[in-house]
Design an enzyme around this catalytic site. Structure first.
Site, PDB file in Angstrom:
ATOM      1  N   LYS A 189      63.706  57.969  -9.406  1.00  0.00           N
ATOM      2  CA  LYS A 189      63.450  58.044  -7.953  1.00  0.00           C
ATOM      3  C   LYS A 189      64.312  56.777  -7.390  1.00  0.00           C
ATOM      4  CE  LYS A 189      59.927  54.902  -9.618  1.00  0.00           C
ATOM      5  NZ  LYS A 189      58.161  54.643  -9.521  1.00  0.00           N
ATOM      6  N   CYS A 214      48.709  49.545 -13.955  1.00  0.00           N
ATOM      7  CA  CYS A 214      49.910  49.943 -15.307  1.00  0.00           C
ATOM      8  C   CYS A 214      51.489  49.108 -15.107  1.00  0.00           C
ATOM      9  CB  CYS A 214      50.803  51.274 -15.277  1.00  0.00           C
ATOM     10  SG  CYS A 214      51.430  51.924 -14.450  1.00  0.00           S
ATOM     11  N   CYS A 245      47.138  48.467  -6.177  1.00  0.00           N
ATOM     12  CA  CYS A 245      47.520  49.495  -6.290  1.00  0.00           C
ATOM     13  C   CYS A 245      46.165  50.712  -5.943  1.00  0.00           C
ATOM     14  CB  CYS A 245      48.589  50.352  -7.657  1.00  0.00           C
ATOM     15  SG  CYS A 245      48.005  50.055  -8.855  1.00  0.00           S
ATOM     16  N   ARG A 303      52.307  62.869  -0.089  1.00  0.00           N
ATOM     17  CA  ARG A 303      52.734  62.090   0.723  1.00  0.00           C
ATOM     18  C   ARG A 303      53.736  62.208   0.702  1.00  0.00           C
ATOM     19  NH1 ARG A 303      55.758  58.945  -4.071  1.00  0.00           N
ATOM     20  NH2 ARG A 303      52.780  57.826  -4.576  1.00  0.00           N
ATOM     21  N   LYS A 342      64.720  53.623  -3.737  1.00  0.00           N
ATOM     22  CA  LYS A 342      64.061  53.577  -2.945  1.00  0.00           C
ATOM     23  C   LYS A 342      65.591  52.009  -2.083  1.00  0.00           C
ATOM     24  CE  LYS A 342      60.052  53.362  -5.647  1.00  0.00           C
ATOM     25  NZ  LYS A 342      58.344  52.262  -5.724  1.00  0.00           N
ATOM     26  N   CYS A 345      54.278  49.824  -8.385  1.00  0.00           N
ATOM     27  CA  CYS A 345      54.013  50.348  -6.901  1.00  0.00           C
ATOM     28  C   CYS A 345      53.262  48.956  -6.438  1.00  0.00           C
ATOM     29  CB  CYS A 345      53.184  51.053  -6.874  1.00  0.00           C
ATOM     30  SG  CYS A 345      53.226  52.748  -7.985  1.00  0.00           S
ATOM     31  N   CYS A 389      45.136  58.215 -10.553  1.00  0.00           N
ATOM     32  CA  CYS A 389      46.955  58.128 -11.430  1.00  0.00           C
ATOM     33  C   CYS A 389      47.036  58.427 -12.774  1.00  0.00           C
ATOM     34  CB  CYS A 389      47.557  56.532 -11.198  1.00  0.00           C
ATOM     35  SG  CYS A 389      49.194  56.453 -11.859  1.00  0.00           S
ATOM     36  N   ARG A 394      63.283  57.822  -1.723  1.00  0.00           N
ATOM     37  CA  ARG A 394      62.440  58.318  -0.551  1.00  0.00           C
ATOM     38  C   ARG A 394      62.006  56.972   0.368  1.00  0.00           C
ATOM     39  NH1 ARG A 394      57.769  58.364  -6.166  1.00  0.00           N
ATOM     40  NH2 ARG A 394      59.260  59.623  -7.590  1.00  0.00           N
TER      41      ARG A 394
END
Length: 562
Positions: A204, A469, A424, A73, A206, A473, A430, A142
């Protein structure tokens, strides 16, 4: 009593600022995989180790290791790239990936199906056109989102500039990426990470910037958000938000999605100091034991908002002023042509689920390559996984539109619901996916569209988002209808988003198979068609009629079930 840290914390601490033994793992040709520790460190360099889950059983029966490959990515603040960069992105996807490009909800692009031997050449080739993948994944800030489709181009340009500055300011400072992938000189002497420290963030992080009235970045779902406050084209400053996040663990009431809280208003010159302060508070106070509870949203809940604000103000050397009043009216993209104040034109194309590929039905990849060959402006990836041909002169409008129509890139003929909905990647790549999303969603939408037409509600856009899941995302927890993978062929059905991204939805039915899901939606559409108020959105209707209760405090009431 000693606190047992999450193993990822030890991996980061022992990685020599994200170097690990990546060189050795990459040179090992006996396996298509990296060592387990390096697979964790590689995320900070922008790529994940994956395998083709469709082939797992077949490979196991043949006594072969999984069919390992990688997803990379890129970092692309605000989703903006030049035609020259797009042509390079396209060529790399065809030659070193699986032949496609995936536009993401983080407003960048990613490649799938990369073989280990192709990772370094791929990174070097995108770097030649000034694109990198530093911090594309991993426990750092990110890709920074920014409103992609300007009504006022001067204001957009200034706000986009801040998105780039935030992205650069919060980049890891280690030279590991340049040493390993770009053959840079090793660092002499000591090295440090002034913002992140040697173990980086607990999880993470964002960041997004919104320009009202369009909430196309879903700003409240981010760890850190900035809402641009302007008078005309003059940027006065930002309302600052913190503590949003989508990820949940199924059947774990200690986890929940959360919308960000308002911290207050700041002038533009305080933006970087505040961004760094929020990151450093998360660095020092975030949970490093349980990764399920390591996002900033849980840090804010634990500290309490007043204490969190005071700590951010102290570290940034600022004092927040009261937030300014804002109004958002939309959550998705505006398709077709938009003209800006300088007379330039911006065309939003439709790319279903962000997958740019050439298929028997539509040659999206070839069409975009043809447009890039003549385009004089830039391209902008949207947080809804679409692409904008931006800054086109009047004289090129007809040519660009003709190419887009010929290659199936226009939104024409698609239902309002399809244009408002996203999914997603999920299976087969994934590793977190429990159910299908991208591969199943187009056919599911076709059935839903027929259902909406039968009930006479086909002209009303309903924001539907599907994930394989519960990690969220595609931001399903702020959709009017959220479909969250629970197991093979089974989904949780979430209802109650407001279509603008300002209200969380709530679980309505658990673990539905496809037949049960469609039967439930059909009944809901029947009730909505007969009892809705004029102009009432589907999500608002489900709350008003008591099908689901609004989420007031997600830490306390999110998991209340009908």
């Amino acid at each position: 009593m000693d606190i047992k840290l999450n193993p990822n914390e030890l991996i980061k601490a022992d990685s020599s600022y994200l170097r690990g033994t990546l060189r050795e793992s990459m040179s090992d040709q006996a396996s298509g995989a990296l060592s387990p520790d390096d697979a964790q460190i590689s995320k900070f360099h922008g790529f994940y180790q994956q395998d083709d889950r469709d082939r797992r059983l077949e490979r196991r029966q043949q006594f072969l290791e999984p069919d390992y490959n990688f997803m990379l990515r890129a970092r692309l603040p605000g989703g903006v790239c030049s035609p020259r960069q797009w042509l390079a992105i396209d060529a790399v996807g065809r030659e070193l990936g699986n032949g496609s490009i995936r536009l993401t909800t983080r407003q960048t692009f990613q490649y799938h199906g990369i073989l280990k031997r192709n990772l370094k050449p791929l990174i070097q080739r995108i770097n030649r056109v000034m694109i990198d993948s530093i911090g594309g994944c991993g426990d750092v800030n990110r890709n920074v989102l920014c409103n992609p489709n300007p009504v006022s181009s001067a204001l957009h340009a200034e706000v986009y500039g801040w998105a780039r500055r935030i992205s650069e300011h919060l980049l890891p400072k280690t030279r590991a990426y340049h040493e390993i992938w770009l053959d840079g000189e090793p660092v002499a002497g000591t090295e440090s990470e002034p913002i992140y420290g040697e173990t980086y963030l607990p999880r993470k992080f964002k960041t997004a910037i919104a320009i009202p009235p369009h909430n196309d970045v879903d700003v409240y779902t981010n760890d850190l958000g900035f809402i641009a406050i302007a008078e005309g084209d003059e940027l006065l400053g930002f309302n600052v938000l913190a503590g949003g996040g989508m990820g949940v663990t199924h059947d774990d009431s200690a986890t929940f999605p959360r919308l960000a809280d308002e911290l207050g208003f700041i002038p533009p010159q305080q933006t970087l100091a505040v961004a760094e302060a929020v990151v450093s508070v998360q660095r020092d106070f975030g949970d490093r034991v349980s990764r399920r509870h390591a996002r900033l949203k849980y840090t804010v809940e634990r500290m309490g908002l007043p204490t969190f604000i005071t700590e951010v103000e102290r570290r940034a050397g600022v004092r927040f002023k009261p937030s300014r009043r804002v109004r958002f009216t939309s959550q998705g993209d505006r398709y077709g042509w938009v003209k800006d104040e300088r007379g330039r034109w911006h065309l939003t194309l439709y790319v279903e689920n962000g997958r740019v590929a050439d298929t028997p039905d539509a040659s999206l990849m070839g069409g975009l390559r043809e447009i890039a060959g003549i385009h004089q402006g830039d391209f902008r990836i949207t947080p809804s996984q679409n692409l904008i041909v931006a800054g086109a002169p009047e004289a090129q409008k007809a040519t660009i539109e003709g190419i887009a129509r010929r290659h199936g890139l226009l939104a024409e003929g698609r239902s309002p619901t399809r244009l408002a909905s996203i999914a997603c990647v999920a299976l087969p790549t994934c590793p977190q996916a429990m159910a299908e999303a991208e591969r199943y969603f187009p056919d599911l939408l076709q059935t839903i569209e027929a259902m909406a037409d039968r009930h006479g509600i086909d002209r009303q856009a309903i924001v539907i988002r599907m994930t394989g899941c519960p990690n969220g995302c595609a931001r399903p927890y702020v959709a009017e209808i959220g479909l969250v993978g629970k197991g093979p062929g089974r989904y949780n059905l979430q209802l109650g988003g407001d279509g603008v991204g300002l209200r969380l939805n709530r679980l309505y039915r658990k673990n539905l198979n496809k037949r049960e899901l469609l039967r439930t939606l059909d009944e809901l559409f029947r009730i909505y068609a007969g009892e809705r108020l004029p102009q009432e959105r589907f999500g608002d209707f489900t709350v008003r009629c008591g099908l689901v209760k609004p989420v007031i405090d997600p830490a306390e009431d999110y998991h209340e079930f009908p």
